[in-house]
Design an enzyme around this catalytic site. Structure first.
Site, short mmCIF file in Angstrom:
data_model
loop_
_atom_site.label_atom_id
_atom_site.label_comp_id
_atom_site.label_asym_id
_atom_site.label_seq_id
_atom_site.Cartn_x
_atom_site.Cartn_y
_atom_site.Cartn_z
N ASP A 1 0.84 -1.19 0.00
CA ASP A 1 0.00 0.00 0.00
C ASP A 1 0.88 1.24 0.00
OD1 ASP A 1 0.62 0.32 2.82
OD2 ASP A 1 -0.75 -1.37 3.08
N LYS B 1 -5.14 2.54 0.06
CA LYS B 1 -5.33 2.91 1.44
C LYS B 1 -4.76 4.28 1.73
CE LYS B 1 -5.65 -0.91 4.61
NZ LYS B 1 -4.96 -1.32 5.81
N MET C 1 -1.43 8.58 12.70
CA MET C 1 -2.64 8.97 11.96
C MET C 1 -3.37 10.13 12.66
SD MET C 1 -4.05 5.14 11.09
CE MET C 1 -3.49 4.34 12.58
N1 SAH Z 1 2.34 -0.10 10.86
C1 SAH Z 1 2.85 1.24 10.75
C2 SAH Z 1 1.80 2.27 11.07
C3 SAH Z 1 0.61 2.27 10.18
S1 SAH Z 1 -0.54 3.55 10.57
C4 SAH Z 1 4.07 1.40 11.63
O1 SAH Z 1 4.37 0.53 12.44
O2 SAH Z 1 4.75 2.41 11.49
C5 SAH Z 1 -0.05 4.85 9.49
C6 SAH Z 1 0.57 5.98 10.24
O3 SAH Z 1 1.91 5.70 10.59
C7 SAH Z 1 0.65 7.27 9.48
O4 SAH Z 1 -0.59 7.95 9.48
C8 SAH Z 1 1.70 8.02 10.26
O5 SAH Z 1 1.16 8.53 11.44
C9 SAH Z 1 2.63 6.90 10.66
N2 SAH Z 1 3.81 6.81 9.75
C10 SAH Z 1 4.19 5.76 9.04
N3 SAH Z 1 5.32 6.02 8.36
C11 SAH Z 1 5.67 7.28 8.66
C12 SAH Z 1 6.75 8.13 8.28
N4 SAH Z 1 7.70 7.73 7.44
N5 SAH Z 1 6.80 9.37 8.79
C13 SAH Z 1 5.83 9.80 9.64
N6 SAH Z 1 4.80 9.03 10.04
C14 SAH Z 1 4.72 7.79 9.56
#
Ligand code: SAH
Length: 459
Positions: free
Chosen positions: A245, A267, A380
């Site tokens: 995604d 997504k 998020m």
């Molecule tokens: N499974 C993922 C999170 C999924 S929810 C993890 O463990 O990181 C998606 C959220 O993750 C986004 O809305 C943001 O808040 C955060 N996120 C993921 N990658 C990011 C990045 N490179 N920089 C900032 N926030 C990030």
């Protein structure tokens, strides 16, 4: 190709080493490891060499008669004329000869080796660049885990059994490919041979099982490809289909196997290209077609990644799967932004929460979040930023509490916007950070000014 690579069987064969110093000791050592009997000829022989089991020492200057009965010869003296004599006499008798560091006098050269016996990788630059050969060896060291020895031994143990059970050679090849590249191999590599054996027996139980696919639920980290795990990379390179995604960064998607089919399941916020149930079903369908399916997720699959839901469906359908953890956004992003999530002076605890709005509100335990001396990381959360700041203040957090928004952390587009609970909503409105963004609340945010300097990705 300048040389023909072959592996020689010297077990219980006589090999001659001319020379008695350090180099000769090393060469004799390799021959002994391969099971050879070693005759060492030199006027002086290092005691450590002479003392080795399997070594027959001949204290003398080299003569033609020492070649008698030898299958292979290595000259390792520091006297070129002696080395030359050994080479000429051996070649006249068609005995393969190697003269250390003197390719012109060699009829064969010794490769650099990566020993995962019974698996053996030998490589050579044909003398063009020994340093390059060494660098290549270092690379292979990291790609081919130490415990590949174990995997090779495991395969050897079941080779005959599989041969009798799966008689069709094409099917047998598929069987071994599945076993050695799939969950069974991963089990062996992590030391759980009894589970591996049970799975193998299960696969052997019915020919129908042989083409069964499997799913790897892999955490790809927050964006920088350098933050992938070795296991993630290994699975990325063997998957037949990649389901990803938009949280997975482009350079990471590019690192998946070149000829793999890539399926984007979208997504973006509120714009799900495929609904979660459809993704779960897709994984099941692909696996049932016999494919090795890589479900690549941003960060860690078990942190706000719905990884639990995806594997629930797989488990219900009896499809083999494995989960590979990744660096979650909180950890990767905080580190690249120079914000330690805990610090003895500022935060003894750290909470990860989702700021996803449901029906326009954020349903969180505000009293717990507003406590002092802790860090709150909000995934998020950008769209609910106003609510978040207001609620935290309302529940007792000082409005001067530092807070940061990190945009696209760990990527070249990383940007850090800081403020306080009172000021950040206004600042964010002006700055318009781009998704994905992570919000970090707490005293640790102030450390960034000191610590970001030391980070290569200073922003
Ligand atoms: N499974 C993922 C999170 C999924 S929810 C993890 O463990 O990181 C998606 C959220 O993750 C986004 O809305 C943001 O808040 C955060 N996120 C993921 N990658 C990011 C990045 N490179 N920089 C900032 N926030 C990030």
């Amino acid at each position: 190709m300048d040389y023909l690579p072959i592996f020689a069987n010297v077990r219980n064969k006589l090999c001659l080493v001319v020379g008695g110093g350090d180099v000769a000791t090393r060469k004799a050592g390799v021959l002994l490891e391969a099971g050879a009997k070693v005759r060492v000829v030199a006027p002086e022989i290092a005691p450590a060499l002479a003392a080795q089991q399997g070594v027959d020492s001949v204290i003398a200057r080299f003569e033609a008669k020492h070649l008698e009965g030898a299958t292979l010869v290595i000259a390792a003296t520091n006297d070129r004329s002696v080395n030359q004599q050994v080479s000429e006499l051996a070649q006249a008798r068609n005995i393969p000869v190697n003269v250390v560091d003197d390719p012109e006098l060699c009829s064969f050269i010794m490769p650099a080796i990566l020993d995962r016996s019974p698996l053996m990788v030998a490589f050579s630059s044909g003398g063009a660049s020994p340093v390059l050969t060494r660098l290549m060896r270092g690379k292979l060291e990291t790609i081919i885990p130490q415990n590949y020895s174990r995997l090779a031994a495991f395969a050897e143990r079941f080779r005959e059994l599989v041969k009798t059970r799966v008689t069709n050679p094409a099917k047998r090849r598929i069987f071994w490919e599945n076993a050695l590249e799939g969950v069974i191999a991963e089990k062996v590599l992590t030391g759980d041979e009894s589970s591996a054996e049970a799975m193998l027996q299960n696969m052997l139980a019915s020919e129908d099982n042989i083409q069964r696919g499997e799913v790897y639920l892999v955490g790809a980290g927050p964006g920088d490809p350098d933050l992938l795990t070795f296991r993630a990379l290994r699975l990325m390179q063997k998957a037949d289909v990649v389901v990803y995604d938009n949280l997975v960064s482009k350079p990471i998607v590019e690192m998946t196997r070149r000829d793999a089919q890539r399926i984007f399941v979208g997504k973006r916020r509120d714009d799900h290209t495929l609904r979660q149930e459809e993704i779960n079903e897709l994984l099941v369908r692909l696996a049932k077609e016999g494919k090795r399916v890589l479900r690549l997720k941003g960060g860690d699959p078990f942190i706000f990644g719905r990884g639990g839901e995806e594997i629930e469906t797989l488990a219900a359908e009896n499809i083999p799967f494995q989960v590979v953890p990744g660096i979650t956004a909180a950890s990767g992003v905080a580190s690249y932004a120079g914000i330690p999530l805990t610090h003895r002076d500022y935060a003894q605890a750290c909470m990860f929460v989702t700021g996803h709005l449901k029906d326009g509100t954020m349903n969180l335990d505000w009293d717990a979040l507003a406590r002092p001396k802790q860090t709150v990381v909000v995934y998020m959360g950008l769209h609910g930023l106003d609510t978040l700041c207001a609620k935290l203040i309302e529940h007792g957090m000082p409005d001067t509490t530092p807070i940061a928004i990190v945009q696209q952390g760990t990527t070249p587009n990383q940007r850090v916007i800081t403020g306080t609970l009172a000021t950040l909503p206004g600042i964010a409105e002006r700055e318009q950070p781009q998704a994905p963004t992570l919000i970090i609340v707490g005293g640790v945010v102030t450390l960034r000014e000191k610590l970001a300097w030391f980070h290569p990705q200073k922003s």
